[in-house]
Design a protein around this motif. Sequence first.
Motif, PDB file in Angstrom:
ATOM      1  N   LYS A 570     -14.396  -1.365  -8.290  1.00  0.00           N
ATOM      2  CA  LYS A 570     -13.932  -0.546  -7.575  1.00  0.00           C
ATOM      3  C   LYS A 570     -12.572   0.023  -8.094  1.00  0.00           C
ATOM      4  O   LYS A 570     -11.379  -0.653  -7.715  1.00  0.00           O
ATOM      5  N   MET A 571     -13.196   1.564  -7.342  1.00  0.00           N
ATOM      6  CA  MET A 571     -11.257   2.482  -7.282  1.00  0.00           C
ATOM      7  C   MET A 571     -10.056   1.295  -6.030  1.00  0.00           C
ATOM      8  O   MET A 571      -9.399   2.107  -5.906  1.00  0.00           O
ATOM      9  N   SER A 572     -11.133   1.682  -5.357  1.00  0.00           N
ATOM     10  CA  SER A 572     -10.193   0.202  -3.528  1.00  0.00           C
ATOM     11  C   SER A 572      -9.484  -0.842  -4.252  1.00  0.00           C
ATOM     12  O   SER A 572      -8.154  -0.340  -3.912  1.00  0.00           O
ATOM     13  N   GLU A 573     -10.515  -1.649  -5.176  1.00  0.00           N
ATOM     14  CA  GLU A 573      -9.537  -2.487  -5.694  1.00  0.00           C
ATOM     15  C   GLU A 573      -8.684  -2.896  -6.598  1.00  0.00           C
ATOM     16  O   GLU A 573      -7.508  -2.727  -7.284  1.00  0.00           O
ATOM     17  N   VAL A 574      -9.118  -1.314  -7.598  1.00  0.00           N
ATOM     18  CA  VAL A 574      -7.409  -0.646  -8.396  1.00  0.00           C
ATOM     19  C   VAL A 574      -6.299  -0.463  -7.460  1.00  0.00           C
ATOM     20  O   VAL A 574      -5.418  -0.709  -8.038  1.00  0.00           O
ATOM     21  N   VAL A 575      -6.440   0.705  -5.978  1.00  0.00           N
ATOM     22  CA  VAL A 575      -5.178   1.138  -5.787  1.00  0.00           C
ATOM     23  C   VAL A 575      -4.818  -0.315  -5.005  1.00  0.00           C
ATOM     24  O   VAL A 575      -3.042   0.225  -5.416  1.00  0.00           O
ATOM     25  N   ARG A 576      -5.902  -1.142  -4.798  1.00  0.00           N
ATOM     26  CA  ARG A 576      -4.930  -2.461  -4.265  1.00  0.00           C
ATOM     27  C   ARG A 576      -3.909  -2.975  -5.450  1.00  0.00           C
ATOM     28  O   ARG A 576      -2.968  -3.804  -5.363  1.00  0.00           O
ATOM     29  N   MET A 577      -4.645  -3.144  -6.555  1.00  0.00           N
ATOM     30  CA  MET A 577      -4.005  -3.919  -7.562  1.00  0.00           C
ATOM     31  C   MET A 577      -2.853  -3.370  -7.891  1.00  0.00           C
ATOM     32  O   MET A 577      -1.981  -3.504  -8.092  1.00  0.00           O
ATOM     33  N   LEU A 578      -2.883  -1.947  -7.773  1.00  0.00           N
ATOM     34  CA  LEU A 578      -1.370  -1.409  -8.149  1.00  0.00           C
ATOM     35  C   LEU A 578      -0.355  -0.770  -7.329  1.00  0.00           C
ATOM     36  O   LEU A 578       0.904  -1.352  -7.440  1.00  0.00           O
ATOM     37  N   GLU A 579      -0.528  -1.638  -6.163  1.00  0.00           N
ATOM     38  CA  GLU A 579       0.156  -1.754  -4.868  1.00  0.00           C
ATOM     39  C   GLU A 579       0.401  -3.220  -5.428  1.00  0.00           C
ATOM     40  O   GLU A 579       1.498  -3.456  -4.247  1.00  0.00           O
ATOM     41  N   GLY A 580      -0.055  -4.345  -5.720  1.00  0.00           N
ATOM     42  CA  GLY A 580       0.756  -5.128  -6.131  1.00  0.00           C
ATOM     43  C   GLY A 580      -0.395  -6.443  -5.136  1.00  0.00           C
ATOM     44  O   GLY A 580      -0.017  -7.438  -4.778  1.00  0.00           O
ATOM     45  N   ASP A 581      -1.458  -6.243  -4.927  1.00  0.00           N
ATOM     46  CA  ASP A 581      -2.310  -7.110  -4.068  1.00  0.00           C
ATOM     47  C   ASP A 581      -3.188  -7.176  -5.116  1.00  0.00           C
ATOM     48  O   ASP A 581      -3.909  -6.461  -5.123  1.00  0.00           O
ATOM     49  N   GLY A 582      -4.204  -8.168  -5.887  1.00  0.00           N
ATOM     50  CA  GLY A 582      -4.383  -9.127  -5.697  1.00  0.00           C
ATOM     51  C   GLY A 582      -5.132  -8.835  -7.154  1.00  0.00           C
ATOM     52  O   GLY A 582      -6.442  -9.517  -8.003  1.00  0.00           O
ATOM     53  N   LEU A 583      -4.329  -8.425  -8.146  1.00  0.00           N
ATOM     54  CA  LEU A 583      -4.470  -8.690  -9.139  1.00  0.00           C
ATOM     55  C   LEU A 583      -4.518  -9.727 -10.398  1.00  0.00           C
ATOM     56  O   LEU A 583      -5.091 -10.235 -11.550  1.00  0.00           O
TER      57      LEU A 583
END
Length: 630
Positions: A570-583
């Motif tokens: 989901k885009m909420s997960e994408v935002v977190r990954m781009l912020e360095g969280d959970g990728l």
Amino acid sequence: MPARSLFRASCLVLIVCLCSSSSATLTPSGINYEVVALMAIKMELNDPYNVLENWDVNSVDPCSWRMVTCSADGHVSALGLPSQSLSGILSPCIGNLTNLQSVMLQNNALSGSLPPELGKLERLQTLDLSNNQFHGTIPSSLGGLNNLNYLRLNNNNLSGPCPDSLSNIRGLTLVDLSHNNLSGSLPKISARTFNIIGNPLICGSDLDINCSSGSVVPLSYRPEDLKNRSQLGVGGTRSRPIAVVFGAGVGFVTLLVIVVGLLLWRRRRHNQLIFYDVNGRYDPEICLGHLKLYSFKELRAATSNFNSKNILGKGGYGIVYKGCLRDGTVVAVKRLRDYNSIGGLQFQTEVEMISLAVHRHLLRLCGFCTTENERLLVYPYMPNGSVASQLRENVRGRPALDWSRRKRIALGTARGLLYLHEQCDPKIIHRDVKAANILLDEEFDAVVGDFGLAKLLDHQESHVTTAVRGTVGHIAPEYLSTGQSSEKTDVFGFGILLLELVTGQKALDFGRLANQKGVMLDWVKKLHQENKLYMVVDKGLRNNYDRVEHKEMVQVAFLCTQFHPSQRPKMSEVVRMLEGDGLAEKWEATQRLDMPESQSSKEQKPTHQYVDSMEDSSMVLEAIELSGPR
């Protein structure tokens, strides 16, 4: 009292004290009172899914926080937390966010009373607290919100009268107070749509107000008017003959005037602009709150009669022109194609819904124009054009978009799409995410354009299956083959956008190079498997990029472009990954899923079977641009 609860209570007391004494954004000691106010709001909420996890009291700048939007000058302008399963109360400290223009907390489980401090938000345009559990009365202080356009308090447990002060707000477009326990008389609220259905103490009163026949209440409607009319409607017997004679004479003259007026009106009507109110009646003076109704003559003059020299872009939705209004404001005017596909009233309704989507990374709609033969939208002019154009621009031998700007564009676009998918009510699916539709403001920050236009122009179709709009190379396989669009369709397009940012190349033109086979995604995957990702980077960057961020951005792109929609984040997960969280965790899990298939067959079918090799394709590339920029 447990130590943790005591600490929480102490912090809350301190924050409330700071909130009540603040008068500026920063104190001499450097405390940001917007941070203090937001933290006070957070502490009064129960957040089961940790959507407010990155709200940090030690932060100086809240503009990077989730669900928070800031204006160009750095002030908090929007608080959007719809459908986040939040409970608790709304802190009075919200009154200290004096630059707020939008508060959207609908579809949660918030309770308690509405804080009167909401009346301090003098710039507020949208207040949506619907579908919660608020109780008590509606604060009369809301009547001081002179810029308010949309007020939704429906589906709560509010009681008492509707405050007379709401009649002071002149720019209201929609007021929805339905499904509460309100009582008493209703003030004369000058909103085009005023919904009171589901208030039994009003709708079932002795005034016999009929709320069951529809939710739209006429502007002039007041219970007192109905009561007075019923009393005055029974005239005395002695005055009746005089009234009949007098009425007959006046009626004949009136009829004559009406006939002449109609003839003159019909003669002039052909060239007039036609605007509608909510009941479909013609009204050239209608007020749309923060949206402006432009005349066709005004926009024609602003664009020099839609001169081809002023064209900013062309696409499936229409042509965009640069225009200069009479007051000197520079705007972008989109002249839509297929104007006959949507009626004036339907067009106006859809446009108003689009205008409710307000976010730092979404293109703001300024106004529109609708005539018998035209449908036009007016937006702010974006001086730096689109990502697609800037990727091919060079300044003094260097690319206009350096690596830090590209990373910021990726994150800003993701946040804009997150808002459309998960924070809008109803949600909006873009259906054509690509570099040409991501615009750049004065600071080169990403602004997502063209959202909502797919639904606007395909309104007669269902909300799931519609005519395919998009660009080959960016379209998700399930959308191209079946016409089924969803949020995951946009996620796929965003993944291709990330690859465009990394490579500096346009996905549609990619296959034209002799040494490249297939579409961009397959080429990048091949180099990734060969540990040659350095060959993917835009050569114009000349090694001036962060190699860790580059690898992470490619990984996020791969996750977003997986063949099956259910496997895309989901885009909420994408935002977190781009912020360095959970990728790292997400990437590792995906690699484990792919491993059995890769072991069973190294010659696996290509992921994107829906597109043949561009080099071998007989399609004319320019002809398959199904949509275009802005």
